[in-house]
Structures are given as structure tokens and as C-alpha cells.
Write a protein that holds these residues in place. Structure first.
Motif, PDB file in Angstrom:
ATOM      1  N   VAL A 290      11.230  74.316  27.237  1.00 43.72           N
ATOM      2  CA  VAL A 290      10.657  73.395  28.216  1.00 43.72           C
ATOM      3  C   VAL A 290       9.657  74.132  29.104  1.00 43.72           C
ATOM      4  O   VAL A 290       8.548  73.637  29.370  1.00 43.72           O
ATOM      5  CB  VAL A 290      11.767  72.744  29.066  1.00 43.72           C
ATOM      6  N   ALA A 291      10.042  75.319  29.563  1.00 41.02           N
ATOM      7  CA  ALA A 291       9.121  76.119  30.383  1.00 41.02           C
ATOM      8  C   ALA A 291       7.856  76.446  29.606  1.00 41.02           C
ATOM      9  O   ALA A 291       6.738  76.337  30.135  1.00 41.02           O
ATOM     10  CB  ALA A 291       9.818  77.396  30.846  1.00 41.02           C
ATOM     11  N   ALA A 292       8.020  76.841  28.334  1.00 38.99           N
ATOM     12  CA  ALA A 292       6.855  77.155  27.505  1.00 38.99           C
ATOM     13  C   ALA A 292       5.999  75.921  27.260  1.00 38.99           C
ATOM     14  O   ALA A 292       4.765  76.007  27.207  1.00 38.99           O
ATOM     15  CB  ALA A 292       7.318  77.746  26.171  1.00 38.99           C
ATOM     16  N   SER A 293       6.645  74.771  27.121  1.00 40.22           N
ATOM     17  CA  SER A 293       5.923  73.524  26.920  1.00 40.22           C
ATOM     18  C   SER A 293       5.016  73.217  28.112  1.00 40.22           C
ATOM     19  O   SER A 293       3.858  72.806  27.948  1.00 40.22           O
ATOM     20  CB  SER A 293       6.933  72.386  26.711  1.00 40.22           C
ATOM     21  N   ILE A 294       5.536  73.437  29.320  1.00 34.70           N
ATOM     22  CA  ILE A 294       4.743  73.211  30.527  1.00 34.70           C
ATOM     23  C   ILE A 294       3.604  74.217  30.619  1.00 34.70           C
ATOM     24  O   ILE A 294       2.463  73.864  30.935  1.00 34.70           O
ATOM     25  CB  ILE A 294       5.636  73.296  31.775  1.00 34.70           C
ATOM     26  N   VAL A 295       3.899  75.473  30.314  1.00 37.97           N
ATOM     27  CA  VAL A 295       2.877  76.517  30.362  1.00 37.97           C
ATOM     28  C   VAL A 295       1.789  76.244  29.326  1.00 37.97           C
ATOM     29  O   VAL A 295       0.605  76.501  29.561  1.00 37.97           O
ATOM     30  CB  VAL A 295       3.512  77.903  30.149  1.00 37.97           C
ATOM     31  N   GLY A 296       2.178  75.696  28.170  1.00 43.61           N
ATOM     32  CA  GLY A 296       1.188  75.362  27.149  1.00 43.61           C
ATOM     33  C   GLY A 296       0.161  74.374  27.656  1.00 43.61           C
ATOM     34  O   GLY A 296      -1.038  74.505  27.385  1.00 43.61           O
ATOM     35  N   VAL A 297       0.616  73.369  28.411  1.00 47.16           N
ATOM     36  CA  VAL A 297      -0.316  72.408  29.006  1.00 47.16           C
ATOM     37  C   VAL A 297      -1.232  73.113  29.997  1.00 47.16           C
ATOM     38  O   VAL A 297      -2.434  72.827  30.071  1.00 47.16           O
ATOM     39  CB  VAL A 297       0.449  71.264  29.696  1.00 47.16           C
ATOM     40  N   MET A 298      -0.690  74.074  30.744  1.00 47.88           N
ATOM     41  CA  MET A 298      -1.506  74.827  31.699  1.00 47.88           C
ATOM     42  C   MET A 298      -2.617  75.600  30.987  1.00 47.88           C
ATOM     43  O   MET A 298      -3.770  75.616  31.431  1.00 47.88           O
ATOM     44  CB  MET A 298      -0.629  75.774  32.508  1.00 47.88           C
ATOM     45  N   VAL A 299      -2.263  76.238  29.885  1.00 45.44           N
ATOM     46  CA  VAL A 299      -3.272  76.976  29.104  1.00 45.44           C
ATOM     47  C   VAL A 299      -4.344  76.024  28.614  1.00 45.44           C
ATOM     48  O   VAL A 299      -5.550  76.320  28.695  1.00 45.44           O
ATOM     49  CB  VAL A 299      -2.609  77.712  27.917  1.00 45.44           C
ATOM     50  N   LEU A 300      -3.934  74.873  28.109  1.00 45.30           N
ATOM     51  CA  LEU A 300      -4.895  73.902  27.582  1.00 45.30           C
ATOM     52  C   LEU A 300      -5.776  73.345  28.703  1.00 45.30           C
ATOM     53  O   LEU A 300      -6.968  73.089  28.500  1.00 45.30           O
ATOM     54  CB  LEU A 300      -4.155  72.786  26.862  1.00 45.30           C
ATOM     55  N   GLU A 301      -5.212  73.159  29.884  1.00 42.68           N
ATOM     56  CA  GLU A 301      -6.018  72.709  31.028  1.00 42.68           C
ATOM     57  C   GLU A 301      -7.085  73.737  31.373  1.00 42.68           C
ATOM     58  O   GLU A 301      -8.233  73.391  31.673  1.00 42.68           O
ATOM     59  CB  GLU A 301      -5.111  72.462  32.236  1.00 42.68           C
ATOM     60  N   TYR A 302      -6.698  74.995  31.346  1.00 38.68           N
ATOM     61  CA  TYR A 302      -7.652  76.074  31.601  1.00 38.68           C
ATOM     62  C   TYR A 302      -8.786  76.016  30.571  1.00 38.68           C
ATOM     63  O   TYR A 302      -9.976  76.108  30.917  1.00 38.68           O
ATOM     64  CB  TYR A 302      -6.904  77.407  31.522  1.00 38.68           C
ATOM     65  N   VAL A 303      -8.421  75.839  29.310  1.00 38.50           N
ATOM     66  CA  VAL A 303      -9.428  75.746  28.242  1.00 38.50           C
ATOM     67  C   VAL A 303     -10.361  74.559  28.490  1.00 38.50           C
ATOM     68  O   VAL A 303     -11.589  74.674  28.379  1.00 38.50           O
ATOM     69  CB  VAL A 303      -8.741  75.608  26.869  1.00 38.50           C
ATOM     70  N   ALA A 304      -9.786  73.409  28.826  1.00 35.29           N
ATOM     71  CA  ALA A 304     -10.598  72.218  29.076  1.00 35.29           C
ATOM     72  C   ALA A 304     -11.551  72.428  30.251  1.00 35.29           C
ATOM     73  O   ALA A 304     -12.705  71.988  30.215  1.00 35.29           O
ATOM     74  CB  ALA A 304      -9.689  71.014  29.332  1.00 35.29           C
ATOM     75  N   LEU A 305     -11.084  73.107  31.284  1.00 31.53           N
ATOM     76  CA  LEU A 305     -11.944  73.394  32.431  1.00 31.53           C
ATOM     77  C   LEU A 305     -13.128  74.275  32.029  1.00 31.53           C
ATOM     78  O   LEU A 305     -14.250  74.078  32.509  1.00 31.53           O
ATOM     79  CB  LEU A 305     -11.129  74.075  33.537  1.00 31.53           C
ATOM     80  N   THR A 306     -12.891  75.224  31.136  1.00 32.09           N
ATOM     81  CA  THR A 306     -14.005  76.082  30.696  1.00 32.09           C
ATOM     82  C   THR A 306     -15.029  75.278  29.901  1.00 32.09           C
ATOM     83  O   THR A 306     -16.231  75.514  30.021  1.00 32.09           O
ATOM     84  CB  THR A 306     -13.499  77.252  29.834  1.00 32.09           C
ATOM     85  N   ARG A 307     -14.558  74.324  29.112  1.00 33.79           N
ATOM     86  CA  ARG A 307     -15.496  73.508  28.317  1.00 33.79           C
ATOM     87  C   ARG A 307     -16.317  72.597  29.219  1.00 33.79           C
ATOM     88  O   ARG A 307     -17.529  72.452  29.026  1.00 33.79           O
ATOM     89  CB  ARG A 307     -14.730  72.676  27.294  1.00 33.79           C
ATOM     90  N   LEU A 308     -15.663  71.991  30.203  1.00 32.55           N
ATOM     91  CA  LEU A 308     -16.407  71.137  31.119  1.00 32.55           C
ATOM     92  C   LEU A 308     -17.390  71.967  31.937  1.00 32.55           C
ATOM     93  O   LEU A 308     -18.531  71.544  32.154  1.00 32.55           O
ATOM     94  CB  LEU A 308     -15.440  70.400  32.052  1.00 32.55           C
ATOM     95  N   GLY A 309     -16.971  73.144  32.373  1.00 33.57           N
ATOM     96  CA  GLY A 309     -17.884  74.023  33.109  1.00 33.57           C
ATOM     97  C   GLY A 309     -19.095  74.386  32.282  1.00 33.57           C
ATOM     98  O   GLY A 309     -20.230  74.421  32.779  1.00 33.57           O
TER      99      GLY A 309
END
Length: 404
Positions: A290-309
Motif C-alpha cells: 500500500v505504501a509503495a502504491s502511494i509512492v508510485g502515484v507520487m513518482v508518476l505525478e513528478y513525471v507528469a509535472l516534468t512533461r507539462l513543464g
């Protein structure tokens, strides 16, 4: 700068590939989508069961109704994706529908929301989730509060290949663990009555809407649209398929809450379920998952922010990733001053900005049809229905009913 390539009907639209980057395969993109929807393990074992704690007798009905509600905004995303796929993601949709000025407002709200999410979710994982898995983590909370943002930043700064490997491992691992949760759930002999509405209609509707909103991070893979093989076909096949899979997983996991509502009072209901039916070791694995699942979303959010930037500024994704790493890493030590207040004070503004950004995407959808000369009543109705879902999210946040 145009954030997404828009093609004439019948031609795939994708942003040009960055030099040296190969297109993501459909299977790798599917792993990314799995991570985005919750991820499924966090959704099934933690968020959804807690969201039905006041209407457990209708837990199954709520779990079935929730994805039906969220299918509306998902359908709007998919209609946009018929012609638009690029690093701008939702920003690209709004730009195509209403122009760059409106898109920049939407993008600013979205960035504000997810930047805050990246910062405060670290405190949630370290101070709420991991101690629920094992009290031993209490001794390492300060260290983890600093180390986790660094690990997330490193996983993205190391390059796309490393990031995709991390996300794929998290996707496969949590699918295996959520399968274990569902097997344990089926052992509780849920009855057909769990799929029927019970209790106050207001409470049932509130719970269904709240669970439905938990799927909202499913928009994150759209920011990788310009990096996928055959983007138009891949996005429109993979996202709905994974959404349906996740919905089924959640329904099965939530059904026992109607039979044994006491599980909803556990810190991690799915972990408690597995502990009772399988054993402590398996339960610990689910909790860590569960903790890893939440962290996975965090990593993906970071990736999405880089693409939008990249889409907005024209700078490389790695340059944007370095910019974002600074506040992310610095937030760890700062949050140690008062972790609880850090989480509580950032949660509401983050969610308000999120629902406003998504509301704009839905509200301008009819304009997208008008710009292409295909404005029909169905587009207006879809835009209104999608807007209603996001307005519900905004209302629950402002009224204090929202939860992560």
C-alpha cells in the motif's frame, strides 16, 4: 508554444519524440496506467474501504456506483484523446478547446495541486501508513521523511528508463498483492444484499461520489501521450481497460465491509483482512505494498509535472525535473517541524486546486466541439455532467467531507 499536436480526424496525434527516447510500448504504458488509478492496491485496501465506513451495509452498491460516476470524466478525457496526445496532457486539451490563456490558468492550478500533493503525501506515508504496517517504523520516521523525497527525485532524475522500471515493478507487485486481498475478501462470503442500496440516500450518494473521485489520478498517463506507440489507439484502449480492471478489484475488496464492518475501523482495512484470513507475514506485505502504491502515484505525478513543464516552457524534461527536485527535497526537513500540521494545512488547498483544474477541462469540452465544427447536444451534456462530478469534488473538499 503548442503543448500537444492536434491532427485531422483519422490521423494519430502525438508530440514529436524527444531525441534518444524510444516510444513506450503499450504494455509499459499499461503499467503506468495501473499505477495511476489509485494505485489499485491503495484504492482497494485503504482508500475505498475507509470511504464507506459510514455506509458499510451498502458497501458493494457504493463500490459499483462509484466507477459508473467517474466513467463520465474518463469518457471526456477519451474524447479529447481521439485527436490530442502530447506532453501537455490536460493542458493540451484545454488549449485546443479554449486557447492558451485559459489553458495556462488550468495548468497553473494543476501544477499547484500536484506540487503540494508531492510534498504533503510524504508525511502521510511516513507518519500514517508505515506505522500502521509496523510500529518499528516509528523509530525511523524522521529519516524516512527526508529520504523518501530524495528517493523519488532520484528515480526521475536517473532518466526515463529507470523511472519506467520503477513504475513497472510497483505496478506488477501491487497487482499480485491486491489479488491476495481480493481472494481474502471473497472468503468472507459476501451476500447479494451488499450490492443493494441501504441506509440514507444522502450518505450513499456521498460515499459513492467520494469513492468515484479516487480514480482522478488516472489522468496522469495522459501527460505521456506523446511518448507512446500509436498514442491515439493505445490511450483509448489501455486507460478504459485498466479503469474497468481497477473498478472490479475495488468492488471485490470492499464487499466484505458489508459483512464485517469492523474492518473499516482498521488503519489499513485490506491489511487487516489479510491478517485475519492469511497471516501476519502476508498482511505486512500488503501494508508495505500500500505504501509503495502511494509512492508510485507520487513518482508518476513528478513525471507528469516534468512533461507539462516541458510543454509550457520548452525546456527539457530533465531540466524541469531538476527544478522540481529542489522544493521536493527541501520540504522533507522543513516538514519535520510539525508533520501533522504540514499535512493538514496543505491538503485542502491542493484538493481545491485539483478539482478546479479538472472542472476547467470538463467545462470547456463543448468549446472543443465548437472549434472543430462538431458541437452537438451530446458534447454539451458530457461537459455538464463531467463538470458536475468535479463540482462535487470541490464541494466535498470545502465542506470537509473529502479524504485522501
Amino acid at each position: 508554444m503548442t503543448s500537444a499536436a492536434t491532427a485531422d480526424a483519422g490521423a494519430p496525434a502525438a508530440a514529436p519524440q524527444a531525441p534518444g527516447l524510444h516510444p513506450l510500448s503499450p504494455w509499459l504504458f499499461a503499467a503506468v496506467v495501473v499505477v495511476s488509478f489509485g494505485g489499485p492496491l491503495a484504492l482497494a485496501a485503504l482508500y475505498a474501504p475507509l470511504a464507506v465506513d459510514e455506509i458499510t451495509s451498502a458497501a458493494g452498491f457504493v463500490a459499483v456506483l462509484a466507477p459508473i460516476i467517474f466513467a463520465i470524466p474518463l469518457f471526456v478525457w477519451m474524447r479529447y484523446s481521439r485527436e490530442i496526445a502530447g506532453p501537455g496532457g490536460l493542458y493540451g486539451f484545454v488549449e485546443a478547446a479554449a486557447g492558451q490563456r485559459v489553458a495556462r490558468v488550468q495548468g497553473a492550478l494543476w501544477v499547484f495541486s500536484y506540487a503540494l500533493y508531492l510534498i504533503y503525501t510524504t508525511a502521510y506515508v511516513v507518519y500514517d501508513v508505515l506505522p500502521a504496517v509496523s510500529p518499528r517504523f516509528n523509530s525511523y520516521r524522521s529519516t524516512l521523511e527526508v529520504a523518501l523525497p530524495i528517493a523519488i527525485a532520484v528515480s526521475v532524475l536517473a532518466g526515463r528508463r529507470t523511472t519506467m522500471v520503477v513504475l513497472a515493478v510497483i505496478a506488477v507487485g501491487q497487482l499480485a498483492l491486491v489479488g491476495l486481498v481480493d481472494v481474502a475478501a471473497l472468503g468472507h462470503s459476501p451476500t447479494a444484499s451488499a450490492l443493494q442500496p441501504h441506509g440514507q440516500p444522502h450518505a450513499t450518494a456521498l460515499a459513492a461520489g467520494s469513492v468515484g473521485l479516487l480514480f482522478v489520478c488516472g489522468s496522469l498517463p495522459l501527460f505521456l501521450g506523446g511518448e507512446v506507440k500509436r498514442p491515439r489507439r493505445t490511450i483509448r484502449r489501455v486507460l478504459p481497460s485498466v479503469f474497468v480492471l481497477t473498478a472490479v478489484i475495488v468492488v471485490v475488496a470492499v464487499l466484505p465491509m458489508a459483512v464485517d464492518p469492523a474492518f473499516t475501523h482498521a488503519a489499513i482495512p485490506g491489511m487487516s483482512l489479510v491478517r485475519v484470513d492469511v497471516g501476519a507475514t502476508a498482511a505486512t506485505a500488503v501494508g508495505l505494498g500500500v505504501a509503495a502504491s502511494i509512492v508510485g502515484v507520487m513518482v508518476l505525478e513528478y513525471v507528469a509535472l516534468t512533461r507539462l513543464g516541458h510543454a509550457v516552457t520548452g525546456r527539457s524534461t530533465q531540466t524541469v525535473a531538476r527544478w522540481l527536485a529542489v522544493p521536493l527535497v527541501l520540504a522533507g526537513p522543513v516538514s519535520l517541524i510539525n508533520p501533522d500540521a504540514f499535512y493538514e494545512k496543505l491538503l485542502k488547498p491542493s484538493l481545491v486546486a485539483l478539482w478546479l483544474s479538472q472542472l476547467i477541462v470538463m467545462a470547456v469540452y463543448p468549446l472543443y466541439g465548437r472549434a472543430r465544427g462538431t458541437l452537438r447536444p451530446s458534447r454539451v451534456l458530457l461537459g455538464m455532467a463531467g463538470s458536475a462530478v468535479m463540482l462535487f469534488g470541490l464541494w466535498t473538499t470545502l465542506s470537509g467531507s473529502a479524504s485522501t
